[in-house]
Design an enzyme around this catalytic site. Structure first.
Site, short mmCIF file in Angstrom:
data_model
loop_
_atom_site.label_atom_id
_atom_site.label_comp_id
_atom_site.label_asym_id
_atom_site.label_seq_id
_atom_site.Cartn_x
_atom_site.Cartn_y
_atom_site.Cartn_z
N ASP A 297 0.80 -1.23 0.00
CA ASP A 297 0.00 0.00 0.00
C ASP A 297 0.84 1.28 0.00
O ASP A 297 0.29 2.37 0.02
CB ASP A 297 -0.91 0.02 1.23
CG ASP A 297 -0.11 0.07 2.52
OD1 ASP A 297 1.11 -0.13 2.48
OD2 ASP A 297 -0.72 0.31 3.58
N TYR B 239 10.76 4.68 1.80
CA TYR B 239 11.62 3.68 2.43
C TYR B 239 13.07 3.74 1.94
O TYR B 239 13.96 3.19 2.59
CB TYR B 239 11.06 2.27 2.19
CG TYR B 239 9.94 1.89 3.15
CD1 TYR B 239 10.22 1.40 4.42
CD2 TYR B 239 8.61 2.02 2.80
CE1 TYR B 239 9.21 1.05 5.30
CE2 TYR B 239 7.58 1.68 3.67
CZ TYR B 239 7.89 1.19 4.92
OH TYR B 239 6.88 0.84 5.79
#
Ligand code: G6P
Ligand code: MN
Length: 437
Positions: A169, A259
Site C-alpha cells: 500500500d 523507504y
C-alpha cells in the site's frame, strides 16, 4: 455470487479496518463468510470479539469463523488476504533493535532487520501456501505480508503455479499524501513508477484531468512546502520530512519511495531512532493496546453503544484488487512481479514493483519500454542480489549465503559487522529461522 474470505493473520490490528472496507463495497464484493485464521489463539479470539461487535453494530449478516486450523480456514475459500507477521510484534522489536546495537539502521522491512524478518516470514508463509494449495487450490491469495520482494521470490521458487498477487500500500499512501498536501485527486493519476518493494521511484504522474505530467509541479511544491504531515504519528511525520529533504536537497528529478531513506540516509534514520523504543513499541502501545482495551470492555458486557471503537478503513487496494479480478475490470495497481524484461536494463529474474493491470486472469504487467538511470539500477541490482542470496540461504540452509546476503546489504559497511549481526539474529530467532549450516 457471494464470497468466502479468509484473513490470514486474523489477529492483526488491521483486521477491523479490512472488515469495514469489505462492508463498504458490499455491492461489488458481496461476502457471505469471513474466516479469521491465526496461530496466536489469544489475539485471534480477541479479534473475533471485536469483529462480532462490529458486525452486530452494522447489522450485517456475515458468518464469522475464528480458527487456528488451516483446513477449516482455507477449505472452499475464494480469497485469502494474507497479513501474517511471523513472530509478531515481539520479533519485530528485535528486528528493529538488534541492528542498532551495531550502529546499523533498525527497520522492519529494510536493511538487516528486513532480512531477519524475511527469514522468518518465508518459513511461515511458505508453510501456509502449502496449506492453501492443499485445501483451496483455486482461490486467490492477495498478499501483503512483508518483506514482500523476499516473499514473492520465495513463493515463485516453491509454488510457481499458485494464484498469488503481491501488493503493497505504500505507493497508494504516497499518492494519498500528495492528494492531501497539494489538492489533487489521485483517481486522475496514471503513474509511471518502478523499483523493488519499498525501493522505487516515480518517473511520471500523468493527471488525466489536466492532460499532462504533473510530477515536475509536485516536486516544486514538495521543495517549497514539504508534505502536510498534520495528524500523523510522529514517526511517520518524520519519515515524510526526510522524504521531502531527499527531493529538495539531493535527488530532485524523481520522487522516491519513502523507504529509500533507510538506504540513502542512514544517518537521518539513526539520528531519529531511539534504540530503546522503536516503531514496534509504538504499535504495541497504540494500535494493539486499543484493541485489548476494547475487548475488555466488550467482555465486561458494557452497553455496546457506549463502546466507541473506531477503526479507519484499511486495505482498500486489496478489496479493489479482488473486485478487479471478479469483475474483470483491468484496474491498474502497483504490483510485485518477476521483471521478465518489463524494466529492460534490469536483470530479468529480479522481482520488481511496477504498474500492472488486474483482471480475471490475474496480473498483467506493463512494460516500461525505457531504460532506468544508473543510480536506480545500481541500487536495485545490489538489493536484488542480496535478497536473492538470502532466499538461496533459506532454501539451501546455507550460512555462507546468508553471510553474503548480509555483507552485500547496502546498510552494512563491512563483512565483520555483517557476521556479528547475522550471528546475533540466528540466536534471537531460534526456530523461527531454518537451520543454517
Ligand atoms: C506501510 C508499508 C507496510 C508496513 C506498514 C507499517 O503501510 O507499506 O508494508 O507494514 O507501513 O506500518 P506500522 O504502522 O505497522 O509501522
Ligand atoms: Mn509495504
Amino acid at each position: 455470487m457471494s464470497n468466502v474470505i479468509t484473513i490470514a493473520g486474523g489477529g492483526s490490528g488491521y483486521t477491523p479496518g479490512i472488515l469495514l472496507t469489505i462492508l463498504n463495497f458490499r455491492e461489488e464484493f458481496p461476502v457471505s463468510e469471513i474466516r479469521l485464521y491465526d496461530i496466536d489463539h489469544e489475539r485471534n479470539a480477541d479479534m473475533g470479539i471485536i469483529m462480532t461487535y462490529l458486525l452486530n453494530k452494522n447489522h450485517e449478516n456475515v458468518k464469522l469463523i475464528v480458527t487456528e486450523n488451516p483446513q477449516e480456514a482455507f477449505t472452499g475459500c475464494d480469497f485469502v488476504f494474507s497479513q501474517i507477521r511471523v513472530g509478531g510484534m515481539k520479533m519485530r522489536e528485535k528486528d528493529e533493535k538488534i541492528p542498532m546495537k551495531y550502529g546499523l539502521v533498525g527497520q522492519e522491512t529494510c536493511g538487516v532487520g528486513g532480512f531477519a524478518y524475511g527469514m522468518r516470514s518465508m518459513k511461515g508463509f511458505l508453510e501456509m501456501v502449502g496449506f492453501i494449495e492443499k485445501y483451496a487450490p483455486n482461490c486467490w491469495i492477495l498478499n501483503y505480508t512483508n518483506p514482500e520482494t523476499i516473499i514473492a521470490e520465495s513463493v515463485r521458487r516453491q509454488f510457481p503455479k499458485i494464484k498469488i498477487i503481491n501488493a503493497c500500500d505504500m505507493t497508494i499512501g504516497i499518492e494519498e499524501l500528495i492528494e492531501k498536501s497539494f489538492g489533487y485527486d489521485r483517481r486522475n493519476f496514471i503513474c509511471q513508477y518502478y523499483g523493488l518493494n519499498h525501493f522505487g521511484w516515480y518517473r511520471e504522474i500523468y493527471d488525466v484531468s489536466r492532460q499532462k505530467d504533473i510530477l515536475p509541479e509536485i516536486i516544486t511544491k514538495i521543495k517549497k512546502q514539504g508534505f502536510d504531515v498534520s495528524g500523523m504519528e510522529p514517526s511517520w511525520a518524520h519519515t515524510y520530512r526526510v522524504m521531502a529533504d531527499m527531493v529538495r536537497e539531493f535527488f530532485p528529478k524523481y520522487l522516491p519511495n519513502n523507504y529509500l531513506q533507510y538506504y540513502l540516509f542512514q544517518d537521518r534514520a539513526l539520528e531519529e531512532e531511539n534504540p530503546n523504543y522503536t516503531r514496534a513499541n509504538e504499535v504495541m502501545d497504540g494500535r494493539l493496546r486499543k484493541i485489548k482495551d476494547t475487548v475488555n470492555k466488550i467482555k465486561e458486557n458494557r452497553d455496546l453503544d457506549t463502546i466507541d471503537y473506531a477503526s479507519e478503513s484499511h486495505g482498500l487496494y486489496i478489496v479493489e484488487m479482488a473486485i478487479s479480478i471478479l469483475h474483470n475490470k483491468n484496474d491498474r495497481f502497483m504490483i510485485i512481479v518477476p521483471n521478465h524484461g518489463a524494466i529492460p536494463n534490469l536483470r530479468s529474474d529480479a522481482v520488481v514493483e511496477i504498474p500492472c493491470y488486474v483482471n480475471a486472469r490475474g496480473v498483467e504487467p506493463i512494460s516500461l519500454c525505457y531504460n532506468i538511470p544508473d543510480l536506480h539500477k545500481g541500487l536495485m541490482e545490489a538489493q536484488v542480489a542480496s535478497e536473492k542470496l538470502l532466499v538461496d540461504a533459506f532454501f539451501e540452509n546455507s550460512y555462507q549465503k546468508a553471510l553474503e546476503a548480509f555483507a552485500l546489504n547496502q546498510t552494512v559497511p563491512n563483512a565483520t559487522v555483517a557476521k556479528k549481526v547475522l550471528n546475533d539474529f540466528i540466536e534471537a530467532n531460534g526456530n523461527y529461522w531454518v537451520e543454517l549450516k
